[in-house]
Structures are given as structure tokens and as C-alpha cells.
Design a protein around this motif. Structure first.
Motif, PDB file in Angstrom:
ATOM      1  N   SER A 253       1.574 -22.299  15.576  1.00 23.10           N
ATOM      2  CA  SER A 253       2.924 -21.743  15.504  1.00 23.10           C
ATOM      3  C   SER A 253       3.284 -20.912  16.737  1.00 23.10           C
ATOM      4  N   PHE A 254       2.288 -20.419  17.455  1.00 25.92           N
ATOM      5  CA  PHE A 254       2.574 -19.615  18.650  1.00 25.92           C
ATOM      6  C   PHE A 254       2.496 -20.411  19.950  1.00 25.92           C
ATOM      7  N   LEU A 255       2.231 -21.695  19.867  1.00 23.99           N
ATOM      8  CA  LEU A 255       2.096 -22.488  21.100  1.00 23.99           C
ATOM      9  C   LEU A 255       3.328 -22.324  21.980  1.00 23.99           C
ATOM     10  N   GLY A 256       3.104 -22.096  23.263  1.00 22.78           N
ATOM     11  CA  GLY A 256       4.230 -21.919  24.187  1.00 22.78           C
ATOM     12  C   GLY A 256       4.486 -20.455  24.474  1.00 22.78           C
ATOM     13  N   GLY A 257       4.029 -19.564  23.607  1.00 22.75           N
ATOM     14  CA  GLY A 257       4.213 -18.131  23.825  1.00 22.75           C
ATOM     15  C   GLY A 257       2.920 -17.492  24.313  1.00 22.75           C
ATOM     16  N   LYS A 258       3.040 -16.217  24.676  1.00 24.73           N
ATOM     17  CA  LYS A 258       1.856 -15.532  25.206  1.00 24.73           C
ATOM     18  C   LYS A 258       0.836 -15.233  24.117  1.00 24.73           C
ATOM     19  N   PHE A 259       1.282 -15.305  22.850  1.00 25.11           N
ATOM     20  CA  PHE A 259       0.370 -14.961  21.761  1.00 25.11           C
ATOM     21  C   PHE A 259      -0.678 -16.036  21.509  1.00 25.11           C
TER      22      PHE A 259
END
Lengths: 103, 264
Positions: free
Chosen positions: B188-194
Motif C-alpha cells: 500500500s505504500f509503494l511509491g512513497g518514502k514509507f
């Protein structure tokens, strides 16, 4: 509640006041609501990815940006292509090419 | 990203030092004292780094709640490690399976899962339609199959009673639940810094699972100072680094540049 306050509320719910206060450094939401929201999405996208960030701010886009803004952002590709056919310079170059071939 | 690189270098050095410690085995037969104390220190460090990440957000935000619950889960694991050390070092009870220490470790699991739940609430991505999620499910199926080989010998072991069997197998099941949760968060966080800190945290949980499978396989034959203890040490180190990396990456998030306009 203003756009800025609503955007702050979204960020505050997710990441707390330290992150939400960064909104103060974005474009003026009163003058440029779409640019402001784009910046919010860009900022939140850095945390959770662009798609998830867009979803979070979608209600605010609907509420605060005009139809034309929404069209450019969300219009289907076929429609964009249809507009480009009627583009004057493109039509002119096609006309020039046809006339050249006739000669 | 200098601090995260420095942090990674420190973690690398600590892991190498830990490996040398397990090769060297100071105190000989009493090496378990060092192994017990070391994991207690690392678990506490991991908890502190969890709090360090939490402090950035506070309890009112979803991310704050998530990080606090994750940290509390680790705190209970620290209590489990401490209780195990007290049993072995102070009370002289070797490998106290199904004890107060297990109760503390088990208490950590629901808290950790609660943390994952709050983390998922941040994106609320409908994962059922996601192909990546299906890939994760496939990976989980493989892990369950692998875990099965850790569970079967425990079930068949005639030296352990039902309670001991349940306790040992429960860890493997708990780890798998956490791993599934971590995988969902990564997707769900793919693409973000998380995504990156969550990959580090998931790697830590995978190591715990491997250690727990090994523990389940050895069961009554397990003694502190075994090589699988290294996996728990590295697990806590990676958890600490994951939280540290998280806090640093949030600090470094860039603010969008305002568009150039005329006089407003």
C-alpha cells in the motif's frame, strides 16, 4: 472551514500537526486552489505514494476546484485526442500536406 | 541521506561484531549470559527507536498511533527477553519454555498487529483487487509451507507436552500474521518514502520468523547461545534501524516548489 484548514485536517489526521503545518508554505489556496491541492498531493505522495495521496485529496478537489480544472486533470484520453484534432495549427499542417500532394 | 547511511554502517558493524561474538563465545559454557543480556539490550534499543519515530507524530494521528502500538509490541518483547534472561541467569532455569517470558512475547503480538492495522488505515487501499497483493499472498503460501517443516517436528516431538507445543507453534503462526500485515503495508505504500522503512521492518520480521521456525524445530533441544539467537539479535537491530530510517526519511521530505507567478 477553509480549504487550507481542510487540507491541514487531512494531513493532521494522518501524520499529526508537525507535518500538517507544512501546508503554510504552499501556494495561497484562496487564489490558486488547484495548485495548492496539487502541492498537497505532491507532498503527501512523498509519504504514501501518489495514488493513495490523490485519493485522500479527491473530495477537496471536487469541492474547491472548477469543472475546467477537473476536466484537465481527469478527462479521458479519447477526449484529449478529439480536442487535438481540432487544434488549428495541426489542421493547418494537414491541409498544407494535402494541397502539396494535389499539386 | 547521510544519517541513514551512517546508521546502516553502524548496524552492519554491530551485526559483524555479533557474529564474531558467537564464533568467539567468551565465558565458554556461560556464554548464554552474554547472549541473554545482548538480546535484552537490543530489544530495548529497538523499543527506544520506535518511540523516537513515534515522537514525530503524537498519538492523535494515525501514524502516531501505529508507531506507538508497534513500539509497545516491541516493549513487551523486550519484557519477554528480560524475563527469559532472569529465568536463566538469576534463577538458573535453562530454556524456560511456556513461562512468564512467553506470556510477555505473546502480549507483544496483538499490539504489533494493532500498529499494522493503524498503518494500513492511512492508505485504506482495497488490496483484494490488487495484483501485487495476490503476489504477496502467493509468497505467504510459500512461507507457510516452509514453516510447516518447522511445525511438524514440534508436533511429533514426544518430549514436549501440549502447552509447550502450542507455545512454540504459536510463535510461527504469530510471525506469519505479522509478515502478512507488513507485506500489505509495503504494497500500500509503494511509491512513497514509507515503503523503504517497511521493507527493513519486514526483513526483521522474516528473520524473527526464521529464528522462531528454528526454535520450534529444536524445541526442547534449544539452548541460549545457539546460532539462531543471532537472527533475533539482527531482527532487533533491523527494527531499530527501520524506525531510525523512517524518522530520517520523513525529515528529508521535500516541500513542493511554488509556481513562478507575476505579482499577486
Amino acid at each position: 472551514m477553509t480549504l487550507k484548514e481542510e487540507a491541514k485536517r487531512v494531513l493532521n489526521e494522518l501524520f499529526g500537526p508537525e507535518v500538517a503545518k507544512q501546508v503554510d508554505r504552499f501556494d495561497k489556496p484562496e487564489n490558486y486552489p488547484k495548485d495548492f491541492l496539487d502541492e498537497c498531493v505532491f507532498f503527501l505522495g512523498k509519504f504514501i505514494g501518489d495514488n493513495a495521496a490523490k485519493r485522500k485529496f479527491e473530495p477537496l478537489y471536487k469541492k474547491y476546484t472548477s469543472d475546467t480544472d477537473m476536466q484537465t486533470e481527469h478527462a479521458p484520453k479519447t477526449r484529449k485526442r478529439a480536442v487535438s484534432i481540432f487544434d488549428f495549427s495541426a489542421s493547418f499542417s494537414v491541409f498544407k500536406e494535402i494541397s502539396h500532394n494535389i499539386r | 541521506m547521510e544519517k541513514t547511511h551512517a546508521g546502516l554502517a553502524v548496524v552492519g558493524i554491530l551485526i559483524i561484531a555479533d557474529i564474531f561474538l558467537f564464533i568467539w563465545r567468551p565465558l565458554g559454557e556461560n556464554f548464554f549470559i552474554i547472549a541473554d543480556l545482548l538480546v535484552v539490550v537490543l530489544a530495548f534499543a529497538s523499543f527506544l527507536f520506535g518511540l523516537y519515530a513515534y515522537k514525530l507524530h503524537g498519538f492523535r494521528s494515525l501514524q502516531g498511533k501505529a508507531l506507538l502500538f508497534l513500539s509497545l509490541g516491541i516493549f513487551f518483547w523486550f519484557l519477554g527477553e528480560s524475563a527469559w534472561a532472569v529465568y536463566e541467569i538469576a534463577l538458573g532455569i535453562e530454556a524456560p519454555i511456556a513461562s512468564f517470558a512467553d506470556l510477555m512475547w505473546y502480549a507483544g503480538y496483538p499490539l504489533f498487529i494493532a500498529g499494522l492495522y493503524y498503518e494500513w488505515k492511512i492508505t485504506r487501499i482495497p488490496l483484494t483487487k490488487d495484483r501485487k497483493f495476490l503476489a504477496v499472498l502467493l509468497l505467504m503460501a510459500v512461507l507457510i509451507l516452509v514453516s510447516w517443516y518447522g511445525i511438524i517436528p514440534t508436533v511429533q516431538n514426544s518430549e514436549t507436552d501440549l502447552l509447550e507445543k502450542s507455545v512454540v507453534i504459536g510463535y510461527v503462526a504469530g510471525d506469519l500474521a505479522i509478515m502478512l500485515g507488513c507485506s500489505i503495508i509495503i504494497v500500500s505504500f509503494l511509491g512513497g518514502k514509507f515503503a523503504k522503512p517497511w521493507i527493513i521492518i519486514t526483513m526483521a520480521i522474516i528473520l524473527t520468523s526464521l529464528a522462531d521456525i528454528g526454535y520450534s524445530y529444536l524445541s526442547t533441544a534449544y539452548e541460549t547461545g545457539n546460532w539462531i539467537d543471532l537472527l533475533w539479535d539482527i531482527d532487533y537491530l533491523l527494527l531499530a534501524y527501520g524506525f531510525f530510517y523512517y524518522r530520517q526519511s520523513v525529515k528529508e521530505i521535500e516541500i513542493p516548489v511554488k509556481k513562478k507567478r507575476g505579482v499577486e
